[in-house]
Write an enzyme that holds these catalytic residues in place. Sequence first.
Site, mmCIF file in Angstrom:
data_model
loop_
_atom_site.group_PDB
_atom_site.id
_atom_site.type_symbol
_atom_site.label_atom_id
_atom_site.label_comp_id
_atom_site.label_asym_id
_atom_site.label_seq_id
_atom_site.Cartn_x
_atom_site.Cartn_y
_atom_site.Cartn_z
ATOM 1 N N SER A 198 32.543 39.409 52.739
ATOM 2 C CA SER A 198 33.617 40.023 52.248
ATOM 3 C C SER A 198 34.966 39.989 53.259
ATOM 4 C CB SER A 198 32.963 41.405 52.027
ATOM 5 O OG SER A 198 33.901 41.931 51.168
ATOM 6 N N ASP A 292 30.369 37.239 41.273
ATOM 7 C CA ASP A 292 31.219 38.104 42.243
ATOM 8 C C ASP A 292 31.820 38.672 41.433
ATOM 9 O OD1 ASP A 292 32.440 39.420 44.025
ATOM 10 O OD2 ASP A 292 32.557 37.793 45.574
ATOM 11 N N HIS A 323 28.537 39.451 44.721
ATOM 12 C CA HIS A 323 29.206 39.441 45.893
ATOM 13 C C HIS A 323 28.341 39.486 47.202
ATOM 14 C CE1 HIS A 323 32.677 40.161 48.366
ATOM 15 N NE2 HIS A 323 32.158 41.386 48.687
#
Length: 381
Positions: A198, A292, A323
């Site tokens: 991320s 995601d 994700h």
Amino acid sequence: MVEVVVTPSSSLADQTVQVVVSGLAPLQLVTLRSWLMDEHGERFQARAFYRSDEEGMVDVGRHAALGGNYSGVWPMGLFWFLQPDSLFKRLVKRDVMGSPFLIHLEVFDGLRLVLGQQGPGPFPAVIDLFGGAGGLIEFRAGLLASRGFAVLALAFFAYEDLPKGLTQLDLDYFEEAAELLLQHPKVRGPGLGVIGVSKGAEVALAMAAFLPQVVATVWINGTTFLYGNPLHYKGLRIPSIPYQTERILFTELGAMDNSAIFADPRSPACSSSAIPVEKIQGKVLFVVGEADRSFNSKLFAQLAAERLPQDAYRLLSYPGAGHLIEPPGSPLCSISSLRGNPLPVVWGGEPQPHARAQQHSWQEIVQFLELHLSPAPAIKL
């Protein structure tokens, strides 16, 4: 199920034993590893690469090793070619009246060029970064440490005396962390690896672009542009692309879907915010979950790959994965609360494909770091 059979299971040192591995896929490439600890706690190990036959078997007495510590047909190669982890150590049975040597045999899928070390080191170094939750998260670092890496789990906001919120990325902070880790007496340089997910993936890629110490980067579901927070480094400033928060969607469960808040990075207006990946001197492994729901991570990875030499990166893309691609054994987290957000956040993913993605990607991540952070042994293929 893969099975290793040693016949006889106990023998004298001058007796030949038979080692057979069954239950493999036909023509599967595997690494066979043997190891033992001597009476002083010194580890000796050997490994050899084999390809199974049409029946999914490797018979060490009949099949030729392709490479590793030896090549060719050596029925006792996994015993005769044991090497010490530390230099100049000799394997000798000193207490012949005591317990016998216990030799462990293991099978790994693919080529395991370097296997996790124990003992005094020095060890290859990795910096581990997480994302928008902030704080210090150490579970992945702990697993990598058990694989023989010296790992620094690095917080960069919302921890102790660090800023409570993320306003900008100060790359000098991350450079200082890299230099500190490389100066540790247990660390083997001259380069190190970085793994991030991320926001941490965005940071990892920026580190790879600007810091020559970074020779291996694992990017998991991140961006390849600066979003929300500009980057500062030694007088340089890369502007960020504002989040389009007015495009947040709310699910039926009352969670936030942030997938639409990122402006299209292909817009000319975003070009000045691109991380200069063309400056990267090391290797990059992109890990993408195609389900995601935070952002279009596959698009970001592809845009970065277009600006990299073909031999500088590898892209793993997993349909159905969300994700939060984490090590295997971690259950799918498709929605959760996030520090600083008033509502839970949607991460995406479907349980079965996500689990398969975690299992496969973790193996690839460990092998990638081993390959690019450790001196490769002489291999004959």
